[in-house]
Design a protein around this motif. Structure first.
Motif, PDB file in Angstrom:
ATOM      1  N   GLU A 153     -67.354  24.519  13.837  1.00 21.59           N
ATOM      2  CA  GLU A 153     -67.436  24.278  14.773  1.00 21.59           C
ATOM      3  C   GLU A 153     -67.132  24.465  15.805  1.00 21.59           C
ATOM      4  OE1 GLU A 153     -71.616  22.664  17.560  1.00 21.59           O
ATOM      5  OE2 GLU A 153     -71.425  21.489  15.249  1.00 21.59           O
ATOM      6  N   TRP A 154     -66.360  25.638  16.559  1.00 21.20           N
ATOM      7  CA  TRP A 154     -65.591  25.375  17.947  1.00 21.20           C
ATOM      8  C   TRP A 154     -65.957  25.296  19.469  1.00 21.20           C
ATOM      9  CZ3 TRP A 154     -59.951  25.297  17.447  1.00 21.20           C
ATOM     10  CH2 TRP A 154     -60.255  25.044  15.898  1.00 21.20           C
ATOM     11  N   ILE A 155     -65.977  24.961  19.832  1.00 22.89           N
ATOM     12  CA  ILE A 155     -66.286  24.916  21.011  1.00 22.89           C
ATOM     13  C   ILE A 155     -65.823  24.833  22.868  1.00 22.89           C
ATOM     14  CG2 ILE A 155     -68.274  23.216  20.881  1.00 22.89           C
ATOM     15  CD1 ILE A 155     -67.315  21.125  22.479  1.00 22.89           C
ATOM     16  N   LEU A 156     -65.795  25.713  23.909  1.00 26.09           N
ATOM     17  CA  LEU A 156     -65.610  25.371  24.809  1.00 26.09           C
ATOM     18  C   LEU A 156     -64.898  24.124  25.572  1.00 26.09           C
ATOM     19  CD1 LEU A 156     -63.670  26.667  27.144  1.00 26.09           C
ATOM     20  CD2 LEU A 156     -65.687  26.826  28.430  1.00 26.09           C
ATOM     21  N   GLY A 157     -64.202  22.982  25.795  1.00 27.45           N
ATOM     22  CA  GLY A 157     -64.248  22.324  26.543  1.00 27.45           C
ATOM     23  C   GLY A 157     -63.074  21.746  27.128  1.00 27.45           C
ATOM     24  N   THR A 158     -63.133  20.589  28.065  1.00 30.60           N
ATOM     25  CA  THR A 158     -62.095  20.024  28.669  1.00 30.60           C
ATOM     26  C   THR A 158     -61.641  18.565  28.455  1.00 30.60           C
ATOM     27  OG1 THR A 158     -63.184  21.485  30.789  1.00 30.60           O
ATOM     28  CG2 THR A 158     -61.317  19.784  31.489  1.00 30.60           C
ATOM     29  N   VAL A 159     -60.046  18.850  28.115  1.00 35.69           N
ATOM     30  CA  VAL A 159     -58.755  17.383  27.975  1.00 35.69           C
ATOM     31  C   VAL A 159     -59.305  16.357  29.029  1.00 35.69           C
ATOM     32  CG1 VAL A 159     -57.022  16.432  27.287  1.00 35.69           C
ATOM     33  CG2 VAL A 159     -57.826  18.633  26.734  1.00 35.69           C
ATOM     34  N   THR A 177     -52.737  42.500  18.296  1.00 39.33           N
ATOM     35  CA  THR A 177     -52.768  43.602  18.075  1.00 39.33           C
ATOM     36  C   THR A 177     -53.924  43.856  17.239  1.00 39.33           C
ATOM     37  OG1 THR A 177     -51.768  43.196  16.569  1.00 39.33           O
ATOM     38  CG2 THR A 177     -49.859  43.545  17.261  1.00 39.33           C
ATOM     39  N   GLU A 178     -54.059  45.025  17.066  1.00 36.63           N
ATOM     40  CA  GLU A 178     -55.643  45.178  16.323  1.00 36.63           C
ATOM     41  C   GLU A 178     -55.089  44.965  14.919  1.00 36.63           C
ATOM     42  OE1 GLU A 178     -56.418  49.725  16.950  1.00 36.63           O
ATOM     43  OE2 GLU A 178     -56.033  49.451  18.827  1.00 36.63           O
ATOM     44  N   SER A 179     -56.764  44.565  14.425  1.00 46.50           N
ATOM     45  CA  SER A 179     -57.280  43.198  13.605  1.00 46.50           C
ATOM     46  C   SER A 179     -56.377  42.238  13.286  1.00 46.50           C
ATOM     47  CB  SER A 179     -56.200  44.530  12.150  1.00 46.50           C
ATOM     48  OG  SER A 179     -56.977  45.582  12.305  1.00 46.50           O
ATOM     49  N   SER A 180     -56.093  41.767  14.332  1.00 47.26           N
ATOM     50  CA  SER A 180     -55.219  40.482  14.709  1.00 47.26           C
ATOM     51  C   SER A 180     -56.658  39.330  14.318  1.00 47.26           C
ATOM     52  CB  SER A 180     -54.821  40.145  15.774  1.00 47.26           C
ATOM     53  OG  SER A 180     -53.585  40.466  15.931  1.00 47.26           O
ATOM     54  N   PRO A 181     -56.431  37.940  13.656  1.00 48.25           N
ATOM     55  CA  PRO A 181     -57.849  37.661  13.523  1.00 48.25           C
ATOM     56  C   PRO A 181     -57.407  36.216  15.133  1.00 48.25           C
ATOM     57  CG  PRO A 181     -55.829  37.135  11.808  1.00 48.25           C
ATOM     58  CD  PRO A 181     -55.548  37.958  12.318  1.00 48.25           C
ATOM     59  N   VAL A 182     -58.764  36.410  15.272  1.00 47.14           N
ATOM     60  CA  VAL A 182     -58.663  35.400  16.641  1.00 47.14           C
ATOM     61  C   VAL A 182     -60.125  34.520  16.130  1.00 47.14           C
ATOM     62  CG1 VAL A 182     -57.331  37.567  18.011  1.00 47.14           C
ATOM     63  CG2 VAL A 182     -59.627  36.984  17.688  1.00 47.14           C
ATOM     64  N   LEU A 183     -60.270  33.178  17.438  1.00 49.08           N
ATOM     65  CA  LEU A 183     -61.484  32.855  17.868  1.00 49.08           C
ATOM     66  C   LEU A 183     -62.005  33.000  19.208  1.00 49.08           C
ATOM     67  CD1 LEU A 183     -60.539  29.125  17.036  1.00 49.08           C
ATOM     68  CD2 LEU A 183     -62.100  30.778  16.082  1.00 49.08           C
ATOM     69  N   ALA A 184     -62.548  33.291  19.132  1.00 46.33           N
ATOM     70  CA  ALA A 184     -63.325  34.638  20.246  1.00 46.33           C
ATOM     71  C   ALA A 184     -64.422  34.172  20.735  1.00 46.33           C
ATOM     72  CB  ALA A 184     -63.524  35.861  19.942  1.00 46.33           C
ATOM     73  N   MET A 185     -64.568  33.906  21.831  1.00 41.59           N
ATOM     74  CA  MET A 185     -65.971  33.407  22.602  1.00 41.59           C
ATOM     75  C   MET A 185     -67.419  33.927  21.904  1.00 41.59           C
ATOM     76  SD  MET A 185     -67.179  31.244  25.965  1.00 41.59           S
ATOM     77  CE  MET A 185     -65.517  30.465  26.171  1.00 41.59           C
TER      78      MET A 185
END
Length: 131
Positions: free
Chosen positions: A31-37, A85-93
């Protein structure tokens, strides 16, 4: 996007994608969230606030390996030199949330009028991230 320097320590106020749960080796989904340090909490540890909690009460202590610093700036022009590039794996919101999910780049910004990516989420059916 222009990422922060690799290996640089995180600083208070920096936006991150934060892995708050999940152990892939044990088959548990991440589980990945948007956070602030908020601050450093010892060697390689940080206190991170959940950006979805308007009260500021939800705080996680996380190791640096569970934090991905978000880009600090956007380049003036998108070229292949500084984009995924296209097909690159990413984490996206996911649209309209503060949660990150695994995705792949469908169309890079240099191939679009808009300055954003078209992505395909792993468990989604269309390229704009909507069911």
């Amino acid at each position: 996007a222009i990422p922060p320097a690799s290996g640089a320590p995180l600083h208070a106020g920096q936006k991150v994608a934060a892995r708050i749960s999940g152990k892939p080796a044990e088959g548990v989904a991440q589980e990945w969230i948007l956070g602030t340090v908020l601050r450093q909490a010892g060697a390689g540890k940080y206190m991170v606030g959940d950006d979805d909690d308007a009260t500021g009460a939800t705080v996680h202590q996380l190791i640096a390996q569970h934090l991905v610093p978000l880009p600090l700036a956007e380049p003036p022009t998108f070229t292949r030199a500084h984009e995924y590039t296209e097909s690159s794996p990413v984490l996206a919101m996911f649209p309209d949330t503060t949660c990150f999910y695994k995705a792949n780049v469908a169309v890079a910004p240099s191939k679009r009028r808009e300055r954003d990516y078209m992505i395909e989420f792993e468990d989604d059916v269309d390229a704009d991230g909507r069911n």
